[in-house]
Motif scaffolding. Sequence first.
Motif, PDB file in Angstrom:
ATOM      1  N   UNK A   1      29.374  38.737  42.257  1.00 43.57           N
ATOM      2  CA  UNK A   1      29.996  40.033  42.538  1.00 43.57           C
ATOM      3  C   UNK A   1      30.923  40.444  41.396  1.00 43.57           C
ATOM      4  N   UNK A   2      31.619  39.485  40.818  1.00 40.86           N
ATOM      5  CA  UNK A   2      32.476  39.786  39.677  1.00 40.86           C
ATOM      6  C   UNK A   2      31.640  40.273  38.488  1.00 40.86           C
ATOM      7  N   UNK A   3      30.467  39.664  38.292  1.00 39.43           N
ATOM      8  CA  UNK A   3      29.574  40.107  37.217  1.00 39.43           C
ATOM      9  C   UNK A   3      29.135  41.549  37.449  1.00 39.43           C
ATOM     10  N   UNK A   4      28.816  41.872  38.709  1.00 40.66           N
ATOM     11  CA  UNK A   4      28.438  43.247  39.031  1.00 40.66           C
ATOM     12  C   UNK A   4      29.580  44.205  38.713  1.00 40.66           C
ATOM     13  N   UNK A   5      30.809  43.812  39.094  1.00 39.60           N
ATOM     14  CA  UNK A   5      31.964  44.653  38.802  1.00 39.60           C
ATOM     15  C   UNK A   5      32.171  44.858  37.319  1.00 39.60           C
ATOM     16  N   UNK A   6      31.982  43.779  36.530  1.00 32.06           N
ATOM     17  CA  UNK A   6      32.136  43.898  35.082  1.00 32.06           C
ATOM     18  C   UNK A   6      31.003  44.727  34.478  1.00 32.06           C
ATOM     19  N   UNK A   7      29.794  44.537  34.989  1.00 33.49           N
ATOM     20  CA  UNK A   7      28.638  45.259  34.450  1.00 33.49           C
ATOM     21  C   UNK A   7      28.773  46.761  34.665  1.00 33.49           C
ATOM     22  N   UNK A   8      29.267  47.143  35.843  1.00 37.40           N
ATOM     23  CA  UNK A   8      29.407  48.564  36.165  1.00 37.40           C
ATOM     24  C   UNK A   8      30.806  49.087  35.838  1.00 37.40           C
ATOM     25  N   UNK A   9      31.603  48.243  35.194  1.00 36.83           N
ATOM     26  CA  UNK A   9      32.944  48.642  34.763  1.00 36.83           C
ATOM     27  C   UNK A   9      33.780  49.180  35.923  1.00 36.83           C
ATOM     28  N   UNK A  10      33.738  48.451  37.061  1.00 37.84           N
ATOM     29  CA  UNK A  10      34.492  48.869  38.236  1.00 37.84           C
ATOM     30  C   UNK A  10      35.955  48.476  38.085  1.00 37.84           C
ATOM     31  N   UNK A  11      36.894  49.344  38.419  1.00 35.88           N
ATOM     32  CA  UNK A  11      38.302  48.937  38.439  1.00 35.88           C
ATOM     33  C   UNK A  11      38.505  47.815  39.454  1.00 35.88           C
ATOM     34  N   UNK A  12      39.474  46.964  39.181  1.00 33.56           N
ATOM     35  CA  UNK A  12      39.693  45.823  40.063  1.00 33.56           C
ATOM     36  C   UNK A  12      39.963  46.215  41.519  1.00 33.56           C
ATOM     37  N   UNK A  13      40.786  47.243  41.789  1.00 34.20           N
ATOM     38  CA  UNK A  13      40.964  47.620  43.203  1.00 34.20           C
ATOM     39  C   UNK A  13      39.665  48.047  43.871  1.00 34.20           C
ATOM     40  N   UNK A  14      38.806  48.723  43.116  1.00 37.75           N
ATOM     41  CA  UNK A  14      37.515  49.160  43.669  1.00 37.75           C
ATOM     42  C   UNK A  14      36.618  47.971  43.978  1.00 37.75           C
ATOM     43  N   UNK A  15      36.700  46.930  43.141  1.00 36.03           N
ATOM     44  CA  UNK A  15      35.910  45.721  43.381  1.00 36.03           C
ATOM     45  C   UNK A  15      36.482  44.901  44.524  1.00 36.03           C
ATOM     46  N   UNK A  16      37.797  44.692  44.510  1.00 37.99           N
ATOM     47  CA  UNK A  16      38.415  43.769  45.452  1.00 37.99           C
ATOM     48  C   UNK A  16      38.570  44.335  46.866  1.00 37.99           C
ATOM     49  N   UNK A  17      38.937  45.591  46.981  1.00 35.29           N
ATOM     50  CA  UNK A  17      39.315  46.146  48.291  1.00 35.29           C
ATOM     51  C   UNK A  17      38.212  46.016  49.343  1.00 35.29           C
TER      52      UNK A  17
END
Length: 422
Positions: free
Chosen positions: A154-170
Amino acid sequence: MTDSRPSRRLRQGRASLAISFFVQGAIFALLVTRIPALQDRYGISDGLLPLFLAAVPILAGVGSVATEHLVKRMRPGLVLRVVQPIVSLALLSAGSGTTVWQLAVALGVFGLTVGALDASMNMLGVSLQRAYGRSIMLGFHGAYSLGGIAGASLAWVGAHWDLPLPTLYAPLVAVLVPVALIAGRWYVDHRGDHQGEHRDDHRSDHRVDHPGAEPTEVVRDGTTVSMRALLPLCLVMAFAYIGDSTVSNWSAKYLEDVLHSSEQLATVPYNVYMVTTLLGRSFGDLGVRRFGAVTVVRAGALLAGGGFAVVAAAPGAWAGMAGFTLLGLGLCVLVPQTFAAAGRLFPGASDAAVARLNIFNYVGFLIGSPLVGALGGAWNYRAAMLVPMALVLMTIRYARSFSPVPAGYGDGHERPRTVDVG
């Protein structure tokens, strides 16, 4: 004829605890794999970052020590139900702040509560294994590995799509917190189920004050928790985490800088390590039941030592990845079996033994990465890999500490389950 199958309540307790291990594996992976993003968000310098990273395991050790005393007054299952949501919310806070002091507070809370979480989870695991009468601890840690793989993905997906950390974590925290709370309803706590039987024993815990006694000895339920007796297991725990932190922190750099792999290929060894760790833990309980803990620990130490040797001597990237694969298969059995051995060694005070042993998880984590980095910088990284290899192989010397004792499982490997806990 006696029915030796676990009761429904024990099976539910086992499943619910496995879910908690999975959640914790995912949460921890979501933190450590996004450290560069946290550094960028808060503008933390490379010189200051190690202080933040070191503070987490140090505070986790404090949390583990505090849990030893906390469980004298409340069940480990209740501790776990309280701290697991706090750990998840601390992750969200770390990814949502805007100033360095907010990150410091969030990581401080994360460290303290993750120490309590690790200790209480393993206390429950040891208690359930005793109730089952056969090895199941590796399965819990396998769930943790699976959670780590899921979190890292999931962290890789967040990095790949350049998601802000709150958007990934929340959204992830919004799902994982209720899952952990619901699972907590079915925890089986050995001490809680026999509260009436043992209440007086726990109230009469006292320090040993006879001549020659160690100041750290505690008598509980007729069992003395002695750091002298626990020390071999503490060393094994530290050695295992020195090996683990070497892989997690240096495998990519080693492949890229020493074995001259591509940057993309350098990300593969840790993923392979995590997958083989999961596979080893998925089948490791069967090995313990068949061959006994001592044999499995010795085999794991030999595999891990061989893995480090292959990595140190590897002529190229693919040989290096083969070494990291062996490392995953070898190291994966050591930590769960160390917790289980502590429970067998101090059957009347397993909570205290597990809490103390858990501290050396963080000791190994703190030592491993700086040790290899310092040796690699001063000498070379191939030679540096021989140091964790030697430490892991020293586990063989302490393998006898993993043998069952009469108060544990009775025979060489297992005991019939004659009484269900609960």
